[in-house]
Write an enzyme that holds these catalytic residues in place. Structure first.
Site, PDB file in Angstrom:
ATOM      1  CB  ALA A  19      -0.925  -0.019   1.208  1.00 34.74           C
ATOM      2  CG  ASN A  20      -0.033   4.622  -1.803  1.00 27.66           C
ATOM      3  OD1 ASN A  20      -0.764   5.502  -1.355  1.00 27.66           O
ATOM      4  ND2 ASN A  20      -0.357   3.907  -2.887  1.00 27.66           N
ATOM      5  NE  ARG A  21       4.862   6.931   4.593  1.00 31.33           N
ATOM      6  CZ  ARG A  21       5.002   6.109   5.631  1.00 31.33           C
ATOM      7  NH1 ARG A  21       4.008   5.940   6.481  1.00 31.33           N
ATOM      8  NH2 ARG A  21       6.138   5.463   5.813  1.00 31.33           N
TER       9      ARG A  21
END
Ligand code: C5P
Length: 228
Positions: free
Chosen positions: A29-31
């Site tokens: 995932a990412n932020r």
């Protein structure tokens, strides 16, 4: 829909991260929080558009009056976008994972005797580039985002050409951006609007103010609805 400059227009927006499975309990995932994309969807609705929002996993309520499609992966996001076309304008604010695991395990991967698994990645489809290059039903206005940590303008201009979109909204997501709490997950943004022949530097503002301003520009670019 409320009455406004986007009455009669369909605006399609992507927002949030994507989650790419490694096994049933793990993912890449990412932020991205989805705050900017969701704010654009809400602003487009307030401007009178029919709005479709394709959202990755976020901790945000669905904007009122917006048709929201919840997806997890980049491939699901592309399918939902294609199913929602045609649109007059598309704004791709999602932080789509560039890569996914080549194969997602069906069962949870085990720590067996200390052998460390290798993660092999394959490229995800590029939704922005795919829609920008449609020969049929290409939206009149295709807008992408570019999160950069260095050479923000030059990289964003190159990205605009590479992806074939009309505009890029570029922002500096480095720790030196001057945005409290960082752009990703924070409530403020300072962006540059990159068009075919111009670069506009917009002042630091809340994500909802950036959304209002972008939506006003989209409405101006589409112009008045033609009725025949
Ligand atoms: O290449 P990069 O990921 O920096 O490009 C960012 C822009 O491209 C954003 O508008 C993002 O929503 C879009 N994008 C996409 N599909 C991908 C990767 C990025 O639509 N697989």
């Amino acid at each position: 829909a409320p009455s406004g400059p986007l009455n009669g227009r369909h605006v399609l927006i992507t927002s949030g991260p994507t989650h790419e499975s490694i096994d049933p309990v793990r993912y890449i995932a990412n932020r991205s929080s989805g705050k900017q994309g969701h704010a654009i969807a809400a602003a487009a609705r307030r401007a009178g558009a029919q709005v479709t929002l394709v959202s990755g996993p976020v901790n945000l309520p669905d904007p009122v009056g917006v048709a929201v499609h919840h997806v997890e992966t980049a491939r699901e996001m592309l399918a939902a976008v294609e199913a929602a076309l045609p649109a007059d304008a598309t704004i791709f604010a999602a932080a789509v994972a560039d890569w996914r695991a080549a194969t997602a395990a069906d069962e949870k991967m085990k720590k067996n005797g200390g052998a460390i698994p290798a993660l092999s990645l394959v490229e995800n489809p590029d939704i922005l580039a795919t829609v920008s290059r449609l020969s049929n039903h290409r939206p009149r206005l295709v807008v992408g985002f570019a999160a950069e940590t260095e050479n923000v303008i030059a990289h964003a201009q190159a990205k605009r050409l590479r992806k074939g979109c009309d505009w890029i909204v570029a922002n500096d997501v480095s720790r030196h951006s001057g945005i409290e709490g960082g752009v990703m997950g924070g409530d403020e943004n300072a962006v540059h609007l990159i068009t075919a022949d111009d670069v506009e530097h917009w002042p630091k503002a809340s994500k909802s103010e950036v959304a209002e301003r972008l939506v006003a520009r989209v409405a101006a670019a589409l112009g008045p609805l033609e009725t025949t």
